[in-house]
Design an enzyme around this catalytic site. Sequence first.
Site, PDB file in Angstrom:
ATOM      1  N   ARG A  19       0.858  -1.185   0.000  1.00  0.00           N
ATOM      2  CA  ARG A  19       0.000   0.000   0.000  1.00  0.00           C
ATOM      3  C   ARG A  19       0.888   1.226   0.000  1.00  0.00           C
ATOM      4  NH1 ARG A  19       1.215  -2.790   3.957  1.00  0.00           N
ATOM      5  NH2 ARG A  19      -0.817  -3.722   4.191  1.00  0.00           N
ATOM      6  N   ASP A  22       8.401  -4.814  -1.410  1.00  0.00           N
ATOM      7  CA  ASP A  22       7.600  -3.613  -1.647  1.00  0.00           C
ATOM      8  C   ASP A  22       7.982  -2.500  -0.673  1.00  0.00           C
ATOM      9  OD1 ASP A  22       6.486  -5.112   0.510  1.00  0.00           O
ATOM     10  OD2 ASP A  22       4.755  -3.789   0.442  1.00  0.00           O
ATOM     11  N   GLU A  23       7.641  -1.285  -1.040  1.00  0.00           N
ATOM     12  CA  GLU A  23       7.720  -0.116  -0.157  1.00  0.00           C
ATOM     13  C   GLU A  23       9.081   0.020   0.533  1.00  0.00           C
ATOM     14  OE1 GLU A  23       2.956   0.085   0.822  1.00  0.00           O
ATOM     15  OE2 GLU A  23       4.227  -1.138   2.107  1.00  0.00           O
ATOM     16  N   ALA A  24      10.127  -0.273  -0.206  1.00  0.00           N
ATOM     17  CA  ALA A  24      11.479  -0.116   0.329  1.00  0.00           C
ATOM     18  C   ALA A  24      11.946   1.320   0.062  1.00  0.00           C
ATOM     19  CB  ALA A  24      12.417  -1.135  -0.310  1.00  0.00           C
TER      20      ALA A  24
END
Length: 539
Positions: free
Chosen positions: A2, A345-347
């Site tokens: 997200r 994700d979302e790194a």
Amino acid sequence: MRPPGTFPRLFGALLLVAGAGAGCFAGDGGGSRQGSGGPAPGAVPALGRVVPAPASVKPGGTLYTLGAKAAIRVDDSPEVRRIGEYLAGILRPSTGYALPVTPGPGTDGVQLRLRPSERALGEEGYRLESSAGTLAVTAREPAGLFHGVQTLRQLLPAAVERRTLQTGPWTVPGGTITDTPRYAYRGAMLDVARHFFTVDQVKRYIDQLAVYKINTFHLHLTDDQGWRIAVDSWPALVTVGGSTSVGGGPGGHYTKAQYREIVDHAASRYMEVVPEIDLPGHTAAVLASYAELNCDGEARPLYTGVDVGFSSLCVDKPVTYDFVDDVIREIAAITPGRYLHIGGDEADSTSPEDYAAFMAKAQAAVARHGKTVVGWHQIAGSEMAEGSVAQYWGTDGTEPGEREEVAAAVKKGARLILSPADRAYLDMKYDSGTQLGLKWAGLVGVDRSYDWDPSEYLADAGVPADAVLGVEAPLWSETLTTSAQLEWMAFPRLLGVAEKGWSGARSWEEYRVRLAEQGPRLEARGVVYHRSPKVDWPE
């Protein structure tokens, strides 16, 4: 999973709903019901009015009636006998019948038959034939028999699902169903990192998934708020990193024996477990557990909030890759399935260059320990390993560049699992009045979770239909703490995603009729579900 920075602080609302249990939750104008009688005991849906919809239905002939003297006749093999005992365990409490599971041929009762010559049925297909004297389920492989049993239980009156003696008759419409799945991968994910769920709670969810022919169970085991699986070579991951959860509540973790119990239970339902170790971001619990995995050598405090994108392993340190290899080695050793999910994700705290370097080494570790890589679709921004799988969680509004990045990876051989957040994320609110869940991907009513076609979802970005390995319905747990809450968010939306994976494109208007008939069945099984006003549920 997200976008970062989109969560409100939900802890006050969480306290209001955490103890709601099996009660009603606001949202979409509906509540949940348990214990209503459903349709009259003798009511039987038409052949094929099940979920997921079968591939081929040919009604005709006389209906089959399960009688008090019926037996469940099985091929003389341990696996087929086990499926027979599973079916008997469903039918005996409600019917009151003995239903002995008997090896060998016969013309009466329910027959479960493996026929290797039935090549057209593949690994998971089945044929169900119903007539006056016999009800037969035939498959090439045991998984197909198991899926056929799920169809059979839906063709019997809903009261057959109850655990107490009910009144029959127990009838199935006459005719033949021949059924094979559209996609090989039909998944559901449960987040046990944000809030921990016990082995029994996880097994309960697996049992609910199996009814709708889900064959893959993705277990999100690690995140900023908690590390939930024991790793012998790094014990503080659970003693420190697993000690809390969102909002500061108690944490928890699975021992390796408990994890194996989950894996074995899933296998008994013909479901493959995909463990996820989220890297290099979503690692605050790791960085609190081991100081040396931080670039400055100082341990971080435990994190119990819901923001994302701020944490990262120290990509430049050799010890980071010792850690990654140890974790992947130990998890791979206790996971018999093909896949190991490494997040990705979302790194946002990792530079693109560092991310690419890290992912190359992490993917190599997965291959070294005999598994196939799965990662969230941001992994397509790095060089994906041969045969690896990207899990797409974007929405209809995802930036075109990101979709094109995924398409480029597909052209190089990557496969896709589709989990569009505005269609398949089961933690999205049903409507603006829903107390549980989030809404960063929009409001996802029961109709929206169904009204999409996986084969066409990324066609505008140049992704061909044959690149889609399957679909998955994730259930994130930032706001969920009880089984009742999990169920209310998952059901009935999960059924729509399951049908997308098994049957393909159908109309919402046709589907909603079949979905309505699932209400009494969910109630009979004690499943808390959302009675959306968009469906004409039986009273």
